[in-house]
Motif scaffolding. Structure first.
Motif, short mmCIF file in Angstrom:
data_model
loop_
_atom_site.label_atom_id
_atom_site.label_comp_id
_atom_site.label_asym_id
_atom_site.label_seq_id
_atom_site.Cartn_x
_atom_site.Cartn_y
_atom_site.Cartn_z
N GLN A 130 0.82 -1.20 0.00
CA GLN A 130 0.00 0.00 0.00
C GLN A 130 0.86 1.26 0.00
OE1 GLN A 130 -3.31 -0.36 -0.32
NE2 GLN A 130 -3.52 1.86 -0.54
N GLU A 131 2.03 1.18 0.59
CA GLU A 131 2.91 2.36 0.66
C GLU A 131 3.39 2.81 -0.72
OE1 GLU A 131 3.24 -0.42 2.42
OE2 GLU A 131 2.59 0.31 4.40
N ARG A 132 3.31 1.94 -1.68
CA ARG A 132 3.74 2.30 -3.03
C ARG A 132 2.65 3.05 -3.81
NH1 ARG A 132 8.05 -1.01 -5.28
NH2 ARG A 132 7.20 -0.42 -7.31
N LYS A 133 1.42 2.98 -3.34
CA LYS A 133 0.30 3.54 -4.09
C LYS A 133 0.39 5.07 -4.17
CE LYS A 133 -1.48 -0.63 -4.22
NZ LYS A 133 -1.34 -1.46 -5.43
N GLN A 134 0.10 5.61 -5.34
CA GLN A 134 0.10 7.05 -5.56
C GLN A 134 -1.34 7.56 -5.58
OE1 GLN A 134 3.22 8.28 -8.69
NE2 GLN A 134 2.59 6.24 -9.37
N ASP B 89 6.40 0.16 -11.50
CA ASP B 89 7.47 1.14 -11.72
C ASP B 89 6.98 2.47 -12.25
OD1 ASP B 89 9.28 -0.77 -10.92
OD2 ASP B 89 9.90 -1.34 -12.95
N CYS B 90 5.75 2.50 -12.76
CA CYS B 90 5.26 3.71 -13.43
C CYS B 90 5.14 4.88 -12.45
CB CYS B 90 3.91 3.42 -14.08
SG CYS B 90 3.32 4.74 -15.16
N ARG B 91 5.72 6.02 -12.82
CA ARG B 91 5.67 7.21 -11.97
C ARG B 91 4.38 7.99 -12.15
NH1 ARG B 91 11.11 9.48 -14.31
NH2 ARG B 91 10.04 8.56 -16.11
N ILE B 92 3.61 7.62 -13.18
CA ILE B 92 2.30 8.25 -13.39
C ILE B 92 1.26 7.39 -12.67
CG2 ILE B 92 0.59 8.92 -15.13
CD1 ILE B 92 2.89 8.98 -17.18
N PRO B 93 0.36 7.99 -11.90
CA PRO B 93 -0.69 7.20 -11.26
C PRO B 93 -1.44 6.34 -12.28
CG PRO B 93 -0.71 9.43 -10.41
CD PRO B 93 0.27 9.42 -11.54
N THR B 94 -1.68 5.10 -11.91
CA THR B 94 -2.21 4.12 -12.86
C THR B 94 -3.46 3.44 -12.30
OG1 THR B 94 0.04 3.69 -13.64
CG2 THR B 94 -1.64 2.08 -14.23
N ILE B 95 -4.44 3.28 -13.19
CA ILE B 95 -5.67 2.56 -12.86
C ILE B 95 -5.70 1.28 -13.67
CG2 ILE B 95 -8.19 2.55 -13.06
CD1 ILE B 95 -8.17 5.55 -12.59
#
Length: 278
Positions: free
Chosen positions: A150-154, A253-259
């Protein structure tokens, strides 16, 4: 000094003879080890030129050369197998110990060690039960690396200006996404067309995610504020590209928030666990 009499049994028992000699009526010619090994090799390869073998993988190993080695086993037997790097590079899944598979190929022998092995052309997971076991093994291994933490979630942007969508350009999914966005808040959408099923789909999806992430801000192509990875519903086999390790790592790895918008509500893929929002 007494001289022993010869044992009469040695004259008739071949096991007791000292010198090799042909027995009357024995037509079998002497063969070298190489000749016998070559004859066995011809017999095996002619008799088992194409086989399909079901078994559990054991000792699965990808060598530095790219070749894949393992053994196939069941309750009573074991046979070594090899998959050369050309075929191994096209595998639709990462082989794991304990997974039941069906291997198709030919039987061959290695005369230098009096061994035989299966040279495999195609390797497939043997049914949905085995596929679910592979899913759980992948989930455990990637989860242990922290990819689903969860800590990785943006956090998602409240009002993204540009949305990148990774999906098939011809499916109902992209039409539905565009329709919903047009109804609620029209914005700039960039579609990165990919296969969402079958050979090469996972690599295309992963490359698209990394491609969006590589777009520099302020360049000729707008960098998305949000990425949606999407496809419609289907069987676990249909959705398998979104369980592939290459896709999971690209999302993580994606730095853009992803759905992740893959499948129906009841469908679950490893992409869902890696994404910032399912």
């Amino acid at each position: 000094m007494a001289v022993p009499f010869p044992d009469p049994a040695s004259e008739t028992d071949p096991a007791a003879r000292l010198l090799a000699e042909h027995s009357p009526g024995d037509n079998a010619p002497d063969m070298t080890v190489s000749q016998l090994s070559a004859a066995i090799k011809r017999t095996v390869e002619d008799g088992f030129a194409r086989v399909r073998v079901r078994g559990e993988l054991s000792g699965a190993k990808r060598a530095a050369s790219g070749h894949f080695y393992a053994a196939l086993k069941d309750d009573n037997a074991l046979i070594d197998m090899v998959m050369w790097k050309g075929q191994a590079a096209r595998l639709a899944f990462r082989p794991e110990d304990g997974i039941e598979v069906i291997a198709t190929g030919k039987l061959t022998t290695y005369p230098g060690r009096s061994k035989y092995q299966l040279v495999v052309d195609t390797l497939e997971v043997a049914g949905e039960g085995a596929l679910m076991l592979l899913f759980e093994k992948l989930k455990a291994r990637l989860g242990a690396e922290g990819l689903f933490d969860q800590e990785r979630k943006q956090p998602l942007p409240r009002l993204p200006r540009v949305i990148g969508v990774v999906t098939s350009p011809t499916g109902a999914v992209i039409r539905d996404i565009l329709h919903r966005l047009a109804d609620r808040f029209p914005m700039h959408v960039i579609v990165w067309p990919v296969l969402v099923q079958g050979d090469g789909a996972a690599a295309q999806v992963a490359n698209a995610i990394r491609g969006f992430d590589a777009i520099a801000p302020g360049g000729p192509v707008a960098r998305p504020d949000l990425v949606i990875v999407a496809r419609g519903g289907g069987s676990i086999e249909d959705l398998w590209a979104f369980n592939e390790e290459v896709v999971v790592r690209a999302i993580a790895d994606c730095r853009i928030p992803t759905i992740s918008a893959v499948g129906h509500e009841t469908d679950t893929t490893l992409a869902d666990y890696a994404a910032d929002r399912r």
